[in-house]
Write an enzyme that holds these catalytic residues in place. Structure first.
Site, PDB file in Angstrom:
ATOM      1  N   GLN A  80      10.754 -30.095  12.653  1.00 55.07           N
ATOM      2  CA  GLN A  80       9.705 -29.252  12.050  1.00 55.07           C
ATOM      3  C   GLN A  80       8.610 -28.946  13.066  1.00 55.07           C
ATOM      4  O   GLN A  80       8.207 -27.798  13.230  1.00 55.07           O
ATOM      5  CB  GLN A  80       9.078 -29.998  10.848  1.00 55.07           C
ATOM      6  CG  GLN A  80       7.976 -29.202  10.176  1.00 55.07           C
ATOM      7  CD  GLN A  80       7.084 -30.010   9.253  1.00 55.07           C
ATOM      8  OE1 GLN A  80       7.119 -31.244   9.256  1.00 55.07           O
ATOM      9  NE2 GLN A  80       6.265 -29.324   8.481  1.00 55.07           N
ATOM     10  N   LEU A  81       8.143 -29.956  13.784  1.00 48.47           N
ATOM     11  CA  LEU A  81       7.111 -29.746  14.806  1.00 48.47           C
ATOM     12  C   LEU A  81       7.721 -29.237  16.104  1.00 48.47           C
ATOM     13  O   LEU A  81       7.229 -28.269  16.708  1.00 48.47           O
ATOM     14  CB  LEU A  81       6.393 -31.068  15.083  1.00 48.47           C
ATOM     15  CG  LEU A  81       5.112 -31.318  14.339  1.00 48.47           C
ATOM     16  CD1 LEU A  81       4.681 -32.759  14.484  1.00 48.47           C
ATOM     17  CD2 LEU A  81       4.019 -30.398  14.838  1.00 48.47           C
ATOM     18  N   GLY A 115      13.775 -33.440  20.648  1.00 41.95           N
ATOM     19  CA  GLY A 115      13.602 -33.206  19.210  1.00 41.95           C
ATOM     20  C   GLY A 115      13.096 -31.792  18.956  1.00 41.95           C
ATOM     21  O   GLY A 115      12.304 -31.543  18.063  1.00 41.95           O
ATOM     22  N   ARG A 125      21.900 -31.108  18.685  1.00 42.45           N
ATOM     23  CA  ARG A 125      22.793 -29.936  18.609  1.00 42.45           C
ATOM     24  C   ARG A 125      22.042 -28.728  19.150  1.00 42.45           C
ATOM     25  O   ARG A 125      20.809 -28.645  19.024  1.00 42.45           O
ATOM     26  CB  ARG A 125      23.161 -29.654  17.126  1.00 42.45           C
ATOM     27  CG  ARG A 125      24.291 -30.472  16.566  1.00 42.45           C
ATOM     28  CD  ARG A 125      24.436 -30.258  15.068  1.00 42.45           C
ATOM     29  NE  ARG A 125      23.212 -30.652  14.351  1.00 42.45           N
ATOM     30  CZ  ARG A 125      22.880 -31.929  14.128  1.00 42.45           C
ATOM     31  NH1 ARG A 125      23.643 -32.900  14.608  1.00 42.45           N
ATOM     32  NH2 ARG A 125      21.773 -32.240  13.498  1.00 42.45           N
ATOM     33  N   LYS A 128       6.124 -46.482  14.152  1.00 37.92           N
ATOM     34  CA  LYS A 128       5.041 -45.710  14.786  1.00 37.92           C
ATOM     35  C   LYS A 128       3.883 -46.633  15.181  1.00 37.92           C
ATOM     36  O   LYS A 128       3.274 -46.474  16.242  1.00 37.92           O
ATOM     37  CB  LYS A 128       4.544 -44.611  13.844  1.00 37.92           C
ATOM     38  CG  LYS A 128       5.527 -43.456  13.679  1.00 37.92           C
ATOM     39  CD  LYS A 128       5.814 -42.785  15.017  1.00 37.92           C
ATOM     40  CE  LYS A 128       6.814 -41.652  14.895  1.00 37.92           C
ATOM     41  NZ  LYS A 128       7.103 -41.020  16.191  1.00 37.92           N
ATOM     42  N   ASP A 149      17.911 -31.289  21.820  1.00 38.51           N
ATOM     43  CA  ASP A 149      18.120 -31.973  20.534  1.00 38.51           C
ATOM     44  C   ASP A 149      19.593 -32.375  20.461  1.00 38.51           C
ATOM     45  O   ASP A 149      20.354 -32.161  21.402  1.00 38.51           O
ATOM     46  CB  ASP A 149      17.718 -31.054  19.358  1.00 38.51           C
ATOM     47  CG  ASP A 149      17.206 -31.860  18.175  1.00 38.51           C
ATOM     48  OD1 ASP A 149      16.079 -31.598  17.694  1.00 38.51           O
ATOM     49  OD2 ASP A 149      17.913 -32.803  17.754  1.00 38.51           O
ATOM     50  N   TYR A 185       9.503 -46.242   9.109  1.00 36.19           N
ATOM     51  CA  TYR A 185       8.989 -45.183   9.990  1.00 36.19           C
ATOM     52  C   TYR A 185       7.577 -45.539  10.447  1.00 36.19           C
ATOM     53  O   TYR A 185       7.272 -45.512  11.639  1.00 36.19           O
ATOM     54  CB  TYR A 185       8.988 -43.868   9.221  1.00 36.19           C
ATOM     55  CG  TYR A 185       8.192 -42.754   9.813  1.00 36.19           C
ATOM     56  CD1 TYR A 185       6.955 -42.396   9.272  1.00 36.19           C
ATOM     57  CD2 TYR A 185       8.658 -42.039  10.912  1.00 36.19           C
ATOM     58  CE1 TYR A 185       6.213 -41.355   9.818  1.00 36.19           C
ATOM     59  CE2 TYR A 185       7.920 -40.991  11.447  1.00 36.19           C
ATOM     60  CZ  TYR A 185       6.695 -40.664  10.887  1.00 36.19           C
ATOM     61  OH  TYR A 185       5.965 -39.630  11.420  1.00 36.19           O
TER      62      TYR A 185
HETATM   63  C1  VAH Z   1       6.406 -37.799   6.817  1.00 37.17           C
HETATM   64  N1  VAH Z   1       5.681 -35.577   7.559  1.00 37.17           N
HETATM   65  O1  VAH Z   1       6.146 -37.442   5.697  1.00 37.17           O
HETATM   66  C2  VAH Z   1       5.871 -36.955   7.969  1.00 37.17           C
HETATM   67  C3  VAH Z   1       4.544 -37.508   8.394  1.00 37.17           C
HETATM   68  C4  VAH Z   1       2.277 -38.044   7.590  1.00 37.17           C
HETATM   69  C5  VAH Z   1       3.620 -37.678   7.188  1.00 37.17           C
HETATM   70  O2  VAH Z   1       4.695 -38.689   9.089  1.00 37.17           O
HETATM   71  O3  VAH Z   1       7.052 -38.784   7.054  1.00 37.17           O
END
Ligand code: VAH
Length: 316
Positions: A10-11, A6, A34, A141, A32, A137
């Site tokens: 962004q990170l 990845g 691409r 996590k 990644d 998401y």
């Molecule tokens: C998001 N930037 O907004 C990520 C992060 C805490 C936010 O997980 O999904």
């Protein structure tokens, strides 16, 4: 040798550079879906849902550390819930299994404040708060944190994790997050354009400057194994603020900066997250200390973005 999965994110794009500086370009494999044009270093195409491909790269380069920074984020993830779950979990399982069977020295797994829900203590949310995520998401996590702890306890995989707040940086663009407004707002201010904010003006969220987030990640990964007491994920705090507060900081430099508030579905996601985070455990176990205040973040973001727009250098 470090593999970053990845690396275009962004990170990932900033972390990859920091790891190159630390370990040397020849010891960092960026990957990644691409190729990244103009990337300076070793780059391999990896779709992290393909475990054979990850194994091939781990074998070829004798990888000893893996940073797993690929995931579908909170807002984007709501468009196709089951696909988000599949991708976020499949990629993690691939990394965990490869770490277990290749005796990888250590793994980094990013978690997020998105694991907390509306019933969490909203201010100074403690590390051991109940996890009640409201997005796929966040669910992925929260599950991922428990799998990380399981692979540590059962197989001794040294996997370490941070619950990132919203990350603000000038080096890369966020993709599909709920906290992305806090990056976009600086781009609009510097281009002297009006900004449409998808959150309400008083929605305070935990945020962190990119440099702090990167330093925290490397400090966590460098800490002696026995100092890591939490094997689900560490809360990490930088600075908390609302759109109103970041606008006031920007208007100190751009007095005519205009914002219109057009909350959308991301307001509901943000409203379910904490306002601020208690990261006492990170401070105690491995000496975490943030450096960047909202004032310093604003000054640096505006200075750096002005340079970028002046030179029209493309973002990494
Ligand atoms: C998001 N930037 O907004 C990520 C992060 C805490 C936010 O997980 O999904």
């Amino acid at each position: 040798v470090v593999l970053v999965i990845g690396a275009n994110g962004q990170l990932g794009s900033v972390l990859t550079q920091a790891l190159q500086e630390k370990f040397g370009k020849e010891n960092v494999i960026a990957s990644d879906l691409r190729e990244k044009e103009g990337y300076s270093g070793i780059f391999e195409i990896i779709d992290a849902t393909d475990s054979e491909r990850i194994q091939e790269i781990v074998t070829r380069y004798k990888v000893t550390q893996i940073y797993h920074l690929a995931a579908i984020l909170s807002a984007k993830g709501e468009e196709a819930p089951l696909r988000t779950w599949d991708i976020n979990m499949k990629t993690l399982f691939n990394v965990l299994e490869i770490a277990r069977t290749n005796s990888i020295d250590r793994v980094f797994y990013p978690s997020s404040i998105a694991v907390f829900g509306a019933n969490a203590t909203p201010l100074n949310t403690p590390n051991n708060e109940n996890l009640s995520p409201t997005t796929v998401y966040g669910i992925s996590k929260a599950a991922g944190e428990n799998w990380a702890q399981y692979y540590f306890e059962k197989y001794g995989v040294d996997i370490r994790s941070l619950r990132y707040p919203g990350v603000i940086g000038y080096q890369s663009l966020p993709g599909g997050g709920t906290t992305d407004y806090a990056v976009d707002i600086y781009h609009k201010a510097v281009q002297e354009q009006e900004f449409s904010c998808f959150l309400k003006e008083d929605t305070m969220l935990p945020m962190i400057f990119m440099e702090d987030a990167i330093r925290a990640t490397i400090e966590l990964m460098e800490a002696p194994k026995e100092s890591i007491k939490i094997r689900t994920s560490y809360n990490l705090a930088g600075v908390s603020f609302s759109p109103d507060e970041i606008i006031a900081e920007i208007q100190k430099i751009y007095p005519n900066f205009k914002v219109k508030f057009e909350p959308d579905f991301r307001q509901d996601i943000a409203a379910s997250w904490p306002r601020s985070i208690d990261d006492t455990e990170a401070k105690k176990d491995w000496g975490w200390e943030p450096e960047y205040t909202l004032e310093k973040i604003t000054q640096i973001m505006i200075q750096k973005l002005r340079e970028q727009y002046k030179n029209q250098t493309n973002l990494i």
